[in-house]
Write an enzyme that holds these catalytic residues in place. Structure first.
Site, mmCIF file in Angstrom:
data_model
loop_
_atom_site.group_PDB
_atom_site.id
_atom_site.type_symbol
_atom_site.label_atom_id
_atom_site.label_comp_id
_atom_site.label_asym_id
_atom_site.label_seq_id
_atom_site.Cartn_x
_atom_site.Cartn_y
_atom_site.Cartn_z
ATOM 1 N N CYS A 131 74.433 119.389 -25.618
ATOM 2 C CA CYS A 131 73.316 118.867 -26.403
ATOM 3 C C CYS A 131 71.989 119.136 -25.691
ATOM 4 O O CYS A 131 71.689 118.489 -24.681
ATOM 5 C CB CYS A 131 73.540 117.365 -26.611
ATOM 6 S SG CYS A 131 72.200 116.534 -27.455
ATOM 7 N N CYS A 134 69.521 116.193 -25.804
ATOM 8 C CA CYS A 134 69.890 115.097 -24.904
ATOM 9 C C CYS A 134 69.542 115.425 -23.455
ATOM 10 O O CYS A 134 68.995 114.606 -22.737
ATOM 11 C CB CYS A 134 71.395 114.829 -24.954
ATOM 12 S SG CYS A 134 72.064 114.720 -26.600
ATOM 13 N N ASP A 135 69.895 116.619 -23.007
ATOM 14 C CA ASP A 135 69.888 116.900 -21.570
ATOM 15 C C ASP A 135 68.864 117.940 -21.130
ATOM 16 O O ASP A 135 68.661 118.122 -19.930
ATOM 17 C CB ASP A 135 71.289 117.393 -21.143
ATOM 18 C CG ASP A 135 72.349 116.340 -21.424
ATOM 19 O OD1 ASP A 135 72.020 115.141 -21.362
ATOM 20 O OD2 ASP A 135 73.499 116.715 -21.703
HETATM 21 C C1 LIG Z 1 77.733 114.692 -23.202
HETATM 22 C C2 LIG Z 1 76.864 114.138 -24.312
HETATM 23 C C3 LIG Z 1 75.618 113.627 -23.997
HETATM 24 C C4 LIG Z 1 74.810 113.088 -24.996
HETATM 25 N N1 LIG Z 1 73.599 112.570 -24.650
HETATM 26 C C5 LIG Z 1 72.829 111.980 -25.597
HETATM 27 C C6 LIG Z 1 71.569 111.407 -25.266
HETATM 28 O O1 LIG Z 1 71.139 111.441 -24.099
HETATM 29 N N2 LIG Z 1 70.847 110.835 -26.265
HETATM 30 C C7 LIG Z 1 71.293 110.800 -27.563
HETATM 31 O O2 LIG Z 1 70.612 110.238 -28.408
HETATM 32 N N3 LIG Z 1 72.474 111.356 -27.913
HETATM 33 C C8 LIG Z 1 73.245 111.943 -26.960
HETATM 34 N N4 LIG Z 1 74.436 112.526 -27.313
HETATM 35 C C9 LIG Z 1 74.841 112.505 -28.728
HETATM 36 C C10 LIG Z 1 75.348 111.103 -29.105
HETATM 37 O O3 LIG Z 1 76.226 110.628 -28.101
HETATM 38 C C11 LIG Z 1 76.043 111.136 -30.453
HETATM 39 O O4 LIG Z 1 75.147 111.686 -31.399
HETATM 40 C C12 LIG Z 1 76.446 109.730 -30.892
HETATM 41 O O5 LIG Z 1 77.315 109.127 -29.952
HETATM 42 C C13 LIG Z 1 77.145 109.781 -32.248
HETATM 43 O O6 LIG Z 1 77.540 108.500 -32.572
HETATM 44 P P1 LIG Z 1 78.692 108.217 -33.638
HETATM 45 O O7 LIG Z 1 78.800 106.734 -33.720
HETATM 46 O O8 LIG Z 1 78.447 108.997 -34.863
HETATM 47 O O9 LIG Z 1 80.032 108.853 -33.019
HETATM 48 P P2 LIG Z 1 80.723 108.746 -31.598
HETATM 49 O O10 LIG Z 1 79.805 108.253 -30.545
HETATM 50 O O11 LIG Z 1 81.381 110.055 -31.388
HETATM 51 O O12 LIG Z 1 81.855 107.635 -31.825
HETATM 52 C C14 LIG Z 1 82.935 107.877 -32.658
HETATM 53 C C15 LIG Z 1 84.052 106.907 -32.321
HETATM 54 O O13 LIG Z 1 85.087 107.013 -33.316
HETATM 55 C C16 LIG Z 1 86.348 106.919 -32.689
HETATM 56 N N5 LIG Z 1 87.352 107.568 -33.536
HETATM 57 C C17 LIG Z 1 87.447 108.897 -33.843
HETATM 58 N N6 LIG Z 1 88.508 109.127 -34.625
HETATM 59 C C18 LIG Z 1 89.106 107.921 -34.827
HETATM 60 C C19 LIG Z 1 90.276 107.503 -35.527
HETATM 61 N N7 LIG Z 1 91.051 108.381 -36.192
HETATM 62 N N8 LIG Z 1 90.615 106.194 -35.511
HETATM 63 C C20 LIG Z 1 89.839 105.285 -34.838
HETATM 64 N N9 LIG Z 1 88.724 105.627 -34.134
HETATM 65 C C21 LIG Z 1 88.370 106.920 -34.132
HETATM 66 C C22 LIG Z 1 86.147 107.638 -31.363
HETATM 67 O O14 LIG Z 1 87.113 107.220 -30.419
HETATM 68 C C23 LIG Z 1 84.717 107.212 -30.975
HETATM 69 O O15 LIG Z 1 84.715 106.072 -30.165
HETATM 70 C C24 LIG Z 1 75.259 113.065 -26.342
HETATM 71 C C25 LIG Z 1 76.520 113.599 -26.663
HETATM 72 C C26 LIG Z 1 77.310 114.129 -25.664
HETATM 73 C C27 LIG Z 1 78.666 114.687 -26.007
#
Ligand SMILES: Cc1cc2nc3c(=O)[nH]c(=O)nc-3n(C[C@H](O)[C@H](O)[C@H](O)COP(=O)(O)OP(=O)(O)OC[C@H]3O[C@@H](n4cnc5c(N)ncnc54)[C@H](O)[C@@H]3O)c2cc1C
Length: 307
Positions: A131, A134-135
């Protein structure tokens, strides 16, 4: 019965939980891993308003504590499938059990495709990033490698140069998957150089990535390239296997949701990284979560037979 069942406890799911519970819905978050989602694997978050620089696990815990103080129920569960009958939704879990709900908010996120080169695991939060937004800011004034040949690789490489970063794009072919327009912009950028026809085979460095080994796919010749980081854009894997029977995903596997976060199935909403969207960040996932919860409330008000 549960009014609002949230699948996934990342920032999107947790924000949806807080909004739904505060609107007096019986709200349950189902999670197959640890609360926090992708934030749990993020070394440092620097763009969540109000927190300054905070570690991903700490921000995860703060949000989770907030959900628990608000009264959102938290349940372990790995979702395998969803069925709908007369407006009622049934969520089937991998252990054979099921949970019934009147509305569902899907917040299951996505994974980034990995290369699996030598020592990749070791450097995952130590110089390997998926990302640029992000970084990128951590590498101002330095040189980084962008891996990939699609639109994301081209666009993110360009974005990184705006942060005073020099970029080398490493791609395994001479040709690209990206649109010609994106390629043209990247090619015209003097801060981007190219290593085409090369694959990354190994990461090196003391604690953080300091250099990588790349191999010419035709000659097999190897080179060492110094770099402060590797930004990997070689594809996304949205966590949508469990909705395949609902026909709510696009050709890339992301869920199509409208501005109200509604999918094409009434009462099923989708938010965050799992939907087809422009910017995948913590703040945008949270924003989606708030909108979805508000619309879940409106949906329930309009569906008297469910209440
Ligand atoms: C390495 C990294 C660094 C990042 N740094 C930043 C940053 O500095 N700032 C920023 O704003 N964004 C950052 N991001 C992006 C940010 O983390 C994501 O955009 C955000 O977490 C998305 O949120 P979400 O709730 O959509 O999904 P996620 O955070 O991906 O959460 C999804 C959840 O659903 C669960 N899940 C999936 N499938 C199932 C299932 N079948 N049954 C039950 N549970 C399930 C997973 O276990 C997970 O806990 C970063 C991403 C990465 C990979």
């Amino acid at each position: 019965m549960i009014d609002c069942l949230i699948i996934g406890a990342g920032p999107g799911g947790m924000t949806a939980g807080i909004y739904a519970k505060r609107a007096n819905l019986k709200t349950v978050m189902l999670e197959k891993g640890a609360p926090g989602g992708k934030m749990t694997t993020t070394f440092e978050v620097d763009n969540w308003p109000g927190s300054g620089r905070i570690s991903g696990p700490d921000l995860s815990m703060e949000m989770f504590t907030h959900t628990q103080n608000t009264g959102v129920e938290y349940q372990y569960g790995d979702v395998a499938n969803i069925t709908v009958e007369d407006g009622f939704k049934r969520v089937h879990l991998n252990d054979g059990s099921h949970v019934d709900a009147k509305t569902i908010i899907i917040a299951s996120g996505m994974d980034s495709r990995r290369l699996n080169a030598t020592h990749e695991e070791k450097y995952l939060v130590r110089g390997i990033s998926f990302c640029a937004v992000c970084d990128g800011a951590f590498y101002k004034g330095q040189h980084v490698v962008v891996l990939g040949g699609g639109n994301s690789a081209m666009e993110e490489a360009n974005y990184l140069t705006t942060l005073d970063i020099d970029v080398t794009i490493v791609h395994r072919r001479e040709g690209f998957r990206a649109d010609q327009h994106a390629i043209d912009i990247a090619k015209a950028n003097p801060r981007i150089s190219w290593k085409l026809g090369y694959v990354l085979t190994e990461y090196m460095g003391d604690n953080f990535v300091e250099s990588i080994k790349i191999k010419n796919v035709e000659t097999g010749e190897e080179e060492i390239l110094e770099t402060a980081a590797v930004f990997m854009f070689i594809g996304h894997l949205p966590n949508t296997q469990f909705v395949k029977d609902l026909n709510i995903t696009n050709d890339w596997g992301f869920i199509d949701a409208n501005a109200k976060m509604e999918t094409s199935v009434p009462g099923i909403f989708a938010i965050g990284d799992v939907i087809d969207k422009e910017l995948r960040q913590i703040v945008t996932a949270s924003s989606d979560g708030a909108i979805a919860a508000q619309n879940a409330v409106k949906y329930l008000e309009s569906q008297k037979h469910l209440t």
